[in-house]
Design a protein around this motif. Structure first.
Motif, PDB file in Angstrom:
ATOM      1  N   SER A   5       0.846  -1.193   0.000  1.00 54.40           N
ATOM      2  CA  SER A   5       0.000   0.000   0.000  1.00 54.40           C
ATOM      3  C   SER A   5       0.881   1.243   0.000  1.00 54.40           C
ATOM      4  CB  SER A   5      -0.922  -0.002   1.217  1.00 54.40           C
ATOM      5  OG  SER A   5      -0.169   0.065   2.393  1.00 54.40           O
ATOM      6  N   GLY A   6       0.537   2.190  -0.823  1.00 49.26           N
ATOM      7  CA  GLY A   6       1.292   3.432  -0.904  1.00 49.26           C
ATOM      8  C   GLY A   6       2.442   3.418  -1.883  1.00 49.26           C
ATOM      9  N   LEU A   7       2.773   2.271  -2.446  1.00 48.29           N
ATOM     10  CA  LEU A   7       3.837   2.209  -3.437  1.00 48.29           C
ATOM     11  C   LEU A   7       3.253   2.519  -4.810  1.00 48.29           C
ATOM     12  CD1 LEU A   7       5.726  -0.979  -2.228  1.00 48.29           C
ATOM     13  CD2 LEU A   7       6.244   1.401  -1.718  1.00 48.29           C
ATOM     14  N   LYS A   8       4.011   3.215  -5.620  1.00 48.87           N
ATOM     15  CA  LYS A   8       3.489   3.643  -6.916  1.00 48.87           C
ATOM     16  C   LYS A   8       3.533   2.532  -7.955  1.00 48.87           C
ATOM     17  CE  LYS A   8       4.409   8.532  -6.507  1.00 48.87           C
ATOM     18  NZ  LYS A   8       5.028   9.681  -7.127  1.00 48.87           N
ATOM     19  N   ASN A   9       4.667   2.339  -8.572  1.00 51.89           N
ATOM     20  CA  ASN A   9       4.794   1.393  -9.674  1.00 51.89           C
ATOM     21  C   ASN A   9       5.875   0.372  -9.376  1.00 51.89           C
ATOM     22  OD1 ASN A   9       2.938   2.795 -11.449  1.00 51.89           O
ATOM     23  ND2 ASN A   9       4.513   4.361 -11.597  1.00 51.89           N
ATOM     24  N   PHE A  10       5.745  -0.784 -10.009  1.00 51.12           N
ATOM     25  CA  PHE A  10       6.751  -1.828  -9.917  1.00 51.12           C
ATOM     26  C   PHE A  10       7.366  -1.981 -11.304  1.00 51.12           C
ATOM     27  CE2 PHE A  10       4.211  -2.513  -6.286  1.00 51.12           C
ATOM     28  CZ  PHE A  10       4.970  -3.200  -5.365  1.00 51.12           C
ATOM     29  N   TYR A  11       8.697  -1.920 -11.382  1.00 55.29           N
ATOM     30  CA  TYR A  11       9.390  -2.046 -12.657  1.00 55.29           C
ATOM     31  C   TYR A  11      10.321  -3.245 -12.599  1.00 55.29           C
ATOM     32  CZ  TYR A  11       7.796   2.621 -13.809  1.00 55.29           C
ATOM     33  OH  TYR A  11       7.015   3.710 -14.081  1.00 55.29           O
ATOM     34  N   TYR A  12      10.187  -4.127 -13.570  1.00 59.60           N
ATOM     35  CA  TYR A  12      11.082  -5.266 -13.706  1.00 59.60           C
ATOM     36  C   TYR A  12      12.205  -4.856 -14.653  1.00 59.60           C
ATOM     37  CZ  TYR A  12      12.882  -9.789 -15.109  1.00 59.60           C
ATOM     38  OH  TYR A  12      13.711 -10.836 -15.383  1.00 59.60           O
ATOM     39  N   LEU A  13      13.445  -5.050 -14.240  1.00 61.27           N
ATOM     40  CA  LEU A  13      14.613  -4.687 -15.036  1.00 61.27           C
ATOM     41  C   LEU A  13      15.154  -5.962 -15.685  1.00 61.27           C
ATOM     42  CD1 LEU A  13      16.301  -2.374 -12.382  1.00 61.27           C
ATOM     43  CD2 LEU A  13      14.573  -1.764 -14.073  1.00 61.27           C
ATOM     44  N   PRO A  14      14.688  -6.312 -16.887  1.00 63.93           N
ATOM     45  CA  PRO A  14      15.005  -7.615 -17.476  1.00 63.93           C
ATOM     46  C   PRO A  14      16.451  -7.790 -17.917  1.00 63.93           C
ATOM     47  CG  PRO A  14      13.789  -6.289 -19.040  1.00 63.93           C
ATOM     48  CD  PRO A  14      13.820  -5.520 -17.753  1.00 63.93           C
ATOM     49  N   THR A  15      17.167  -6.704 -18.181  1.00 60.46           N
ATOM     50  CA  THR A  15      18.541  -6.839 -18.672  1.00 60.46           C
ATOM     51  C   THR A  15      19.580  -6.634 -17.572  1.00 60.46           C
ATOM     52  OG1 THR A  15      18.621  -4.515 -19.312  1.00 60.46           O
ATOM     53  CG2 THR A  15      17.881  -6.088 -20.978  1.00 60.46           C
TER      54      THR A  15
END
Length: 67
Positions: A5-15
């Motif tokens: 809760s309260g976190l904006k976005n999740f980004y997966y760094l594939p490289t």
């Protein structure tokens, strides 16, 4: 335990697979390679090459005033 809760976005760094990197180095990579500001409240996720380890990094800006 991770509270989402309260976190904006999740980004997966594939490289990105270097699990030896600490938070300051990962921050540099996020800025230069992915053109994102890590201090915007997002969570960054990356895996080891063998996909056995996962690391999640969330940056928080702490401001400590000296009186």
């Amino acid at each position: 335990m991770l509270t989402i809760s309260g976190l904006k976005n999740f980004y997966y760094l594939p490289t990105f697979h270097d699990m030896r990197c600490k938070a300051p180095r990962v921050s540099e990579i996020i800025r230069s390679r992915y053109h994102r500001d890590p201090l915007q409240g997002d969570v960054y996720i990356f895996m080891s090459k063998d996909q056995k380890k996962v690391k999640m990094i969330y940056y928080v800006l702490l401001w400590n005033q000296m009186k």
